[in-house]
Design a protein around this motif. Sequence first.
Motif, PDB file in Angstrom:
ATOM      1  N   ASN A 183      -1.673  22.864  -7.181  1.00 10.92           N
ATOM      2  CA  ASN A 183      -2.397  21.849  -6.417  1.00 10.92           C
ATOM      3  C   ASN A 183      -1.422  20.881  -5.765  1.00 10.92           C
ATOM      4  O   ASN A 183      -0.235  20.848  -6.076  1.00 10.92           O
ATOM      5  CB  ASN A 183      -3.349  21.064  -7.328  1.00 10.92           C
ATOM      6  N   ILE A 184      -1.959  20.073  -4.862  1.00  8.70           N
ATOM      7  CA  ILE A 184      -1.211  18.947  -4.314  1.00  8.70           C
ATOM      8  C   ILE A 184      -1.944  17.679  -4.722  1.00  8.70           C
ATOM      9  O   ILE A 184      -3.178  17.607  -4.686  1.00  8.70           O
ATOM     10  CB  ILE A 184      -1.064  19.035  -2.781  1.00  8.70           C
ATOM     11  N   GLY A 197     -12.414  22.143  -1.904  1.00  6.51           N
ATOM     12  CA  GLY A 197     -12.072  22.673  -3.216  1.00  6.51           C
ATOM     13  C   GLY A 197     -11.338  21.691  -4.097  1.00  6.51           C
ATOM     14  O   GLY A 197     -10.718  22.082  -5.092  1.00  6.51           O
ATOM     15  N   GLY A 198     -11.397  20.396  -3.776  1.00  7.55           N
ATOM     16  CA  GLY A 198     -10.685  19.391  -4.547  1.00  7.55           C
ATOM     17  C   GLY A 198     -11.616  18.398  -5.208  1.00  7.55           C
ATOM     18  O   GLY A 198     -12.836  18.548  -5.194  1.00  7.55           O
ATOM     19  N   HIS A 199     -11.044  17.369  -5.798  1.00  8.29           N
ATOM     20  CA  HIS A 199     -11.838  16.307  -6.411  1.00  8.29           C
ATOM     21  C   HIS A 199     -11.094  14.985  -6.307  1.00  8.29           C
ATOM     22  O   HIS A 199      -9.894  14.945  -6.014  1.00  8.29           O
ATOM     23  CB  HIS A 199     -12.175  16.629  -7.874  1.00  8.29           C
ATOM     24  N   VAL A 200     -11.834  13.893  -6.525  1.00  7.70           N
ATOM     25  CA  VAL A 200     -11.289  12.541  -6.383  1.00  7.70           C
ATOM     26  C   VAL A 200     -11.363  11.836  -7.734  1.00  7.70           C
ATOM     27  O   VAL A 200     -12.387  11.891  -8.415  1.00  7.70           O
ATOM     28  CB  VAL A 200     -12.065  11.719  -5.332  1.00  7.70           C
ATOM     29  N   LEU A 210       0.871  -1.178   0.000  1.00 10.90           N
ATOM     30  CA  LEU A 210       0.000   0.000   0.000  1.00 10.90           C
ATOM     31  C   LEU A 210       0.906   1.226   0.000  1.00 10.90           C
ATOM     32  O   LEU A 210       1.782   1.354   0.859  1.00 10.90           O
ATOM     33  CB  LEU A 210      -0.903   0.006   1.234  1.00 10.90           C
ATOM     34  N   THR A 211       0.706   2.109  -0.963  1.00 11.38           N
ATOM     35  CA  THR A 211       1.565   3.284  -1.105  1.00 11.38           C
ATOM     36  C   THR A 211       0.753   4.553  -0.887  1.00 11.38           C
ATOM     37  O   THR A 211      -0.322   4.720  -1.472  1.00 11.38           O
ATOM     38  CB  THR A 211       2.212   3.324  -2.502  1.00 11.38           C
ATOM     39  N   LEU A 212       1.276   5.433  -0.030  1.00 12.36           N
ATOM     40  CA  LEU A 212       0.724   6.775   0.138  1.00 12.36           C
ATOM     41  C   LEU A 212       1.743   7.746  -0.434  1.00 12.36           C
ATOM     42  O   LEU A 212       2.905   7.750  -0.011  1.00 12.36           O
ATOM     43  CB  LEU A 212       0.489   7.089   1.621  1.00 12.36           C
ATOM     44  N   SER A 213       1.325   8.560  -1.396  1.00  6.39           N
ATOM     45  CA  SER A 213       2.266   9.487  -2.011  1.00  6.39           C
ATOM     46  C   SER A 213       1.660  10.876  -2.095  1.00  6.39           C
ATOM     47  O   SER A 213       0.435  11.035  -2.128  1.00  6.39           O
ATOM     48  CB  SER A 213       2.668   9.008  -3.410  1.00  6.39           C
ATOM     49  N   ALA A 214       2.523  11.879  -2.123  1.00  7.91           N
ATOM     50  CA  ALA A 214       2.092  13.272  -2.254  1.00  7.91           C
ATOM     51  C   ALA A 214       3.107  14.015  -3.102  1.00  7.91           C
ATOM     52  O   ALA A 214       4.315  13.792  -2.968  1.00  7.91           O
ATOM     53  CB  ALA A 214       1.966  13.927  -0.871  1.00  7.91           C
ATOM     54  N   THR A 233      -5.686   2.888  -7.901  1.00 13.64           N
ATOM     55  CA  THR A 233      -5.118   4.154  -7.451  1.00 13.64           C
ATOM     56  C   THR A 233      -6.253   5.146  -7.239  1.00 13.64           C
ATOM     57  O   THR A 233      -7.037   5.410  -8.163  1.00 13.64           O
ATOM     58  CB  THR A 233      -4.133   4.732  -8.478  1.00 13.64           C
ATOM     59  N   THR A 234      -6.366   5.664  -6.029  1.00 14.81           N
ATOM     60  CA  THR A 234      -7.328   6.720  -5.733  1.00 14.81           C
ATOM     61  C   THR A 234      -6.546   8.015  -5.602  1.00 14.81           C
ATOM     62  O   THR A 234      -5.646   8.124  -4.764  1.00 14.81           O
ATOM     63  CB  THR A 234      -8.102   6.436  -4.438  1.00 14.81           C
ATOM     64  N   ARG A 235      -6.875   8.989  -6.437  1.00 12.14           N
ATOM     65  CA  ARG A 235      -6.108  10.233  -6.521  1.00 12.14           C
ATOM     66  C   ARG A 235      -6.954  11.396  -6.006  1.00 12.14           C
ATOM     67  O   ARG A 235      -8.088  11.601  -6.442  1.00 12.14           O
ATOM     68  CB  ARG A 235      -5.690  10.482  -7.967  1.00 12.14           C
ATOM     69  N   ILE A 236      -6.392  12.124  -5.066  1.00 10.84           N
ATOM     70  CA  ILE A 236      -7.048  13.312  -4.521  1.00 10.84           C
ATOM     71  C   ILE A 236      -6.277  14.542  -4.981  1.00 10.84           C
ATOM     72  O   ILE A 236      -5.055  14.612  -4.796  1.00 10.84           O
ATOM     73  CB  ILE A 236      -7.085  13.269  -2.977  1.00 10.84           C
ATOM     74  N   VAL A 237      -6.972  15.482  -5.598  1.00  2.56           N
ATOM     75  CA  VAL A 237      -6.355  16.726  -6.050  1.00  2.56           C
ATOM     76  C   VAL A 237      -6.918  17.864  -5.217  1.00  2.56           C
ATOM     77  O   VAL A 237      -8.133  18.079  -5.186  1.00  2.56           O
ATOM     78  CB  VAL A 237      -6.617  16.981  -7.544  1.00  2.56           C
ATOM     79  N   LEU A 238      -6.034  18.573  -4.509  1.00  2.00           N
ATOM     80  CA  LEU A 238      -6.451  19.651  -3.614  1.00  2.00           C
ATOM     81  C   LEU A 238      -5.667  20.923  -3.923  1.00  2.00           C
ATOM     82  O   LEU A 238      -4.513  20.860  -4.349  1.00  2.00           O
ATOM     83  CB  LEU A 238      -6.179  19.279  -2.146  1.00  2.00           C
ATOM     84  N   PRO A 239      -6.280  22.084  -3.696  1.00  2.00           N
ATOM     85  CA  PRO A 239      -5.493  23.327  -3.763  1.00  2.00           C
ATOM     86  C   PRO A 239      -4.523  23.368  -2.596  1.00  2.00           C
ATOM     87  O   PRO A 239      -4.784  22.787  -1.542  1.00  2.00           O
ATOM     88  CB  PRO A 239      -6.552  24.424  -3.652  1.00  2.00           C
ATOM     89  N   LEU A 240      -3.393  24.042  -2.774  1.00  2.00           N
ATOM     90  CA  LEU A 240      -2.405  24.112  -1.695  1.00  2.00           C
ATOM     91  C   LEU A 240      -2.930  24.869  -0.495  1.00  2.00           C
ATOM     92  O   LEU A 240      -2.534  24.632   0.637  1.00  2.00           O
ATOM     93  CB  LEU A 240      -1.124  24.791  -2.199  1.00  2.00           C
TER      94      LEU A 240
END
Length: 703
Positions: free
Chosen positions: A448-449, A521-524, A438-442, A535-542
């Motif tokens: 965005n992050i 303010g993000g999306h999945v 299981l990988t958690l990455s940022a 892979t579940t990707r979360i895109v967020l503003p900084l």
Amino acid sequence: MDITEFYDTFFEEADELLAEMESHLLELDVDNPDVERLNAIFRAAHSIKGGAGTFGFEALQRTTHLLENLLDYTRRGELALRRDIVDTFLEAKDMLNDQLDAYRQGGEPDPEALERICETLRRLALEELGEDAGAEVAGAAPSAPASPEPAADPAPAEAAPSAGEGTPDGGARFQVTLIGVADKDRDLLIEELAQLGDIEDQQVDGERHRVVLTSSLSGDDIEAVMCFIVEPEQLEVRGLAAAEPPAAVATESKPEAEPEAETEAAPEPAPAKAAAPAKAESAPKSGDAGKKGGESTSIRVPVAKVDQIINLVGELIITQSMLNQVAEDSETINDGALVTGLNLLQRTARDLQEAVMSVRMVPMDYVFSRFPRLVRDLAGKLDKDVELVTEGKSTELDKGLTERIIDPLTHLVRNSLDHGIETPDRREAAGKPRTGQLTLSAQHQGGNILIEVIDDGGGLNRDKILEKARSSGLSVSDSMSDDEVWQLIFAPGFSTADAVSDVSGRGVGMDVVKRNIQAMGGHVEILSTPGQGTTTRIVLPLTLAILDGMSIKVGEEMFILPVSAVIESLQPRADDLYSMAGGDVLLKVREDYLPVVAVHHALDVADAITDPTRAIAVIVQGEGRRYALLVDQLVGQQQVVVKNLETNYRKVPGVSAATILGDGSVALILDVADMHRLGQSKKENPVFGAPTRARPVEEVEPS
């Protein structure tokens, strides 16, 4: 001085010590434990016990005393580690967290829970060591058993200060030396020492102020409370014999011919070191303090103060925009000096904003460090072998967002462990390693992050999701794209679990994950390959405070689009517009067909351009999909201060927030994905007021 003034500092640093303790426990190799890691775990418990005793937190002191003794035997090799013993240490750490929370809120810990954890630790000591490791020693730490391996002991500089010899009234004598402390701070410290015992004598020699103290507390306790006030290198604590005089004031260096017997009787200790990594942040800063004893490089500031500064910077940016607007509307725009000054103000305001925002940024390690324990415990419950990998721990995100992202990430991690990664036998049968990953990455991506939860499990089952969606009454078809099918798992109440367990199966969670991410303010996005993983990707503003926006005009109304959501803009041609069944319209952009959202139609804006071939299509991306927003005019790009519309007014469909423009008017910041949903909800009305020249659906070329 009221000692309760230091409660908050103690609680914060105890939290940090417990987090450090858990991290070390999870990384321990039970077959070959690292000695330094064991020493660090012991020191964390030892420091918390000292502070708990000083502040009178009896339950916390009792628990850490028992845990500290077991850890001492462990680091000396007399208690062999096993996984179940580490589990017990982790259980004790959890109990310490609960006790801290109780004291933080002004209450007392649960007495039944206290007795239960104390009994667990005592029973462990009796079963493994054949003795009770919980014997209480008033006012001092328990004597450590002799070490068979002297090299395994902690470094001498980190040893606890020696206890003073008892006096007739039952106390012990100590010499406390304050080094490089300013006068005003020194007076407060002397007052604090007076509350810890009786001051016999004081001697001052330049930067060194010596205090002889008789106290019923131990040297550890005195050191613990004082290190919450001063820098560790500004404090020395040593025990004195009952009749021993304090050290001479003029002894910056030892005499060359000092008798050996005196050296052994009263050794000069090394400066006390604080075990907590953030001790330096809590010390008061002064002009003189730290010049000799080391200058601090950081301070601890309440988040509320940083937020206040951010709000003021936001107001400054609004004022700067207003000045630019006034200059543009007046004849002074040709005044070279004024224009130069306004440009300088704009650059300075932006630099100031970026500098202030960086104060709120914290590394993603703050979030990722919470998951090793979760993965370890849940994998054990599910009888799965899972390795956790973290990438991009130094990637920074606004502190407010890190607090809010923890719950959604927790649910995604639990989902990957329960539904994604297979059991060791099934993985082996599929030709995979028995241990799943299981990988958690940022990582940063523009403004965005990007946070990803990646598993190498079986992937999502398209047919099973469609079957479940149909049985739940959702409108689906076999022609849906994979991306659209994966988005179905975010529907309220949706679950593909065969049975309800305490891990999953109730259909509660994924819809909340999506809603919480959107609120930030993000999306999945979800990417999945059968047999290979998901892979579940979360895109967020900084940050949620200030954003770069594109001003657009629809009718007489001004709106803001986040620049991070904008891909390109173009003027549609009639040949590229296609009408669909149900009133939808698609715009062909190169080889893609994008849903058209007319902003004037979705938001009921009057006097707007209704002919799509005369409007401007802004191609935007939201929730992993692209849309074409039809607007009247592109005004320009500017930095805007985000104001929470829901707090100040109410929730408005299609709108995420608001801002104040340079002319003082309010502009709404559009939510791209919600705009599409809002447009879909109004399909019963024609999308365009004037007849369109869109081609019929049968002419749409296959993509």
